[in-house]
Design an enzyme around this catalytic site. Sequence first.
Site, short mmCIF file in Angstrom:
data_model
loop_
_atom_site.label_atom_id
_atom_site.label_comp_id
_atom_site.label_asym_id
_atom_site.label_seq_id
_atom_site.Cartn_x
_atom_site.Cartn_y
_atom_site.Cartn_z
N HIS A 1 -9.44 1.68 5.48
CA HIS A 1 -8.11 1.79 6.09
C HIS A 1 -8.19 2.75 7.28
O HIS A 1 -8.96 3.71 7.25
CB HIS A 1 -7.11 2.30 5.04
CG HIS A 1 -5.70 2.25 5.53
ND1 HIS A 1 -5.17 3.23 6.34
CD2 HIS A 1 -4.72 1.33 5.36
CE1 HIS A 1 -3.91 2.90 6.64
NE2 HIS A 1 -3.62 1.76 6.05
N ASN B 1 0.86 -1.18 0.00
CA ASN B 1 0.00 0.00 0.00
C ASN B 1 0.90 1.24 0.00
O ASN B 1 1.50 1.57 1.02
CB ASN B 1 -0.89 -0.04 1.26
CG ASN B 1 -1.69 1.25 1.45
OD1 ASN B 1 -1.81 2.06 0.52
ND2 ASN B 1 -2.24 1.44 2.64
N TRP B 2 0.96 1.89 -1.14
CA TRP B 2 1.88 3.04 -1.27
C TRP B 2 1.33 4.30 -0.62
O TRP B 2 2.04 5.29 -0.51
CB TRP B 2 2.16 3.32 -2.75
CG TRP B 2 3.05 2.31 -3.40
CD1 TRP B 2 3.62 1.20 -2.83
CD2 TRP B 2 3.51 2.34 -4.76
NE1 TRP B 2 4.38 0.54 -3.75
CE2 TRP B 2 4.34 1.21 -4.95
CE3 TRP B 2 3.28 3.19 -5.85
CZ2 TRP B 2 4.95 0.92 -6.16
CZ3 TRP B 2 3.89 2.90 -7.06
CH2 TRP B 2 4.72 1.79 -7.21
N LYS B 3 0.05 4.31 -0.27
CA LYS B 3 -0.58 5.52 0.30
C LYS B 3 -0.33 6.71 -0.65
O LYS B 3 -0.32 6.52 -1.85
CB LYS B 3 -0.05 5.77 1.71
CG LYS B 3 -0.14 4.50 2.58
CD LYS B 3 0.13 4.73 4.01
CE LYS B 3 -0.01 3.41 4.76
NZ LYS B 3 0.13 3.55 6.19
N GLY C 1 2.86 -1.08 4.25
CA GLY C 1 2.90 0.33 3.86
C GLY C 1 4.32 0.75 3.52
O GLY C 1 4.83 0.46 2.44
N GLY C 2 4.98 1.38 4.48
CA GLY C 2 6.32 1.96 4.28
C GLY C 2 7.29 1.06 3.54
O GLY C 2 7.97 1.51 2.60
N SER D 1 3.59 -1.88 10.26
CA SER D 1 5.05 -1.96 10.42
C SER D 1 5.63 -3.33 10.06
O SER D 1 6.52 -3.83 10.73
CB SER D 1 5.45 -1.56 11.85
OG SER D 1 5.09 -0.21 12.10
N GLU E 1 -6.44 5.12 8.16
CA GLU E 1 -6.25 6.54 7.82
C GLU E 1 -7.54 7.13 7.25
O GLU E 1 -7.84 8.30 7.46
CB GLU E 1 -5.05 6.69 6.85
CG GLU E 1 -3.74 6.50 7.61
CD GLU E 1 -2.63 5.83 6.81
OE1 GLU E 1 -2.70 5.78 5.58
OE2 GLU E 1 -1.68 5.34 7.46
N GLU F 1 -5.25 -4.46 11.10
CA GLU F 1 -4.18 -3.47 11.20
C GLU F 1 -4.39 -2.65 12.48
O GLU F 1 -5.14 -1.67 12.49
CB GLU F 1 -4.22 -2.52 10.01
CG GLU F 1 -4.01 -3.20 8.68
CD GLU F 1 -3.44 -2.23 7.65
OE1 GLU F 1 -2.33 -2.46 7.18
OE2 GLU F 1 -4.10 -1.22 7.35
N GLY G 1 2.72 2.56 10.61
CA GLY G 1 3.69 3.63 10.37
C GLY G 1 4.50 4.02 11.60
O GLY G 1 5.17 5.04 11.61
#
Length: 256
Positions: A97, A9-11, A235-236, A214, A99, A169, A175
């Site tokens: 999600h 997931n590149w956000k 993600g990251g 993470s 966010e 999640e 993150g």
Amino acid sequence: MKKYLFVGNWKMNHTLEETRKFFEVFLEKIGEVDLSDRLIAIAPPFTSLYYASSLVKDSPIKLCAQNAHFADRGAFTGEISPLMLREIGVEYVIIGHSERRHIFGEKDSLIAKRVEGVYKFGLTPILCVGETLSEREVGQTLEVVERQIKRGLEHISELLPERLVIAYEPVWAIGTGVNATPEQAEEVHSYLRELLKELYGERAREIRILYGGSVTPENVNSLMSKPNIDGVLVGGASLDPQKFLSIVSIRVVKEV
Ligand code: PGA
């Protein structure tokens, strides 16, 4: 056999040029990975999604969107329809999600409509659930995820299990560099498995339940060793092609 699912997931990251560079490295190496027991999907931002669809066309990489509306078209400024996503070859859509829930105020009722819309148009929703740190601290984790699952899936009565993905999640792990321990994750995943069986019967075994928060090349093996963890939402660490390659190419060994 249910295949594992690894999703990046590149956000709100990666321009077109960065997208091109990512796939240049990633696609060159992915041929060396044994994909017989796993699926890999990447969720770029909308601007890169169409471009990415041409880059991954002849590869095993699947495309995922980071959100979708429930209608096929209409006066919904700022939204993208599942039909538009399907048209460019998208197969998965992340819905709910944390966010979206916590920064943009999306509620379970809206999330349920998005899940239904995406499902109805033949895409596979990845419904995200997870507790905040304060909810965990007062012992509400299972109650929170149960509510998010029941409300998020309230319009899905007839289910093809391979067409639904759940991602657990924990909000405190996203993150932050602090992942849930494999034991903490497995506790929630096995609870979710039982809950899904209550809702959909034995076929719920085939629903993939991913862990997210993470995930790194260092911790992915121990997370994936747990019986009810069917994949990861990254993600990251998915922004860097080398890091994501080391995640997707692990040898999965399940604890017995
Ligand atoms: P993270 O994000 O891997 O950067 O913690 C995970 C996610 O939000 O899906």
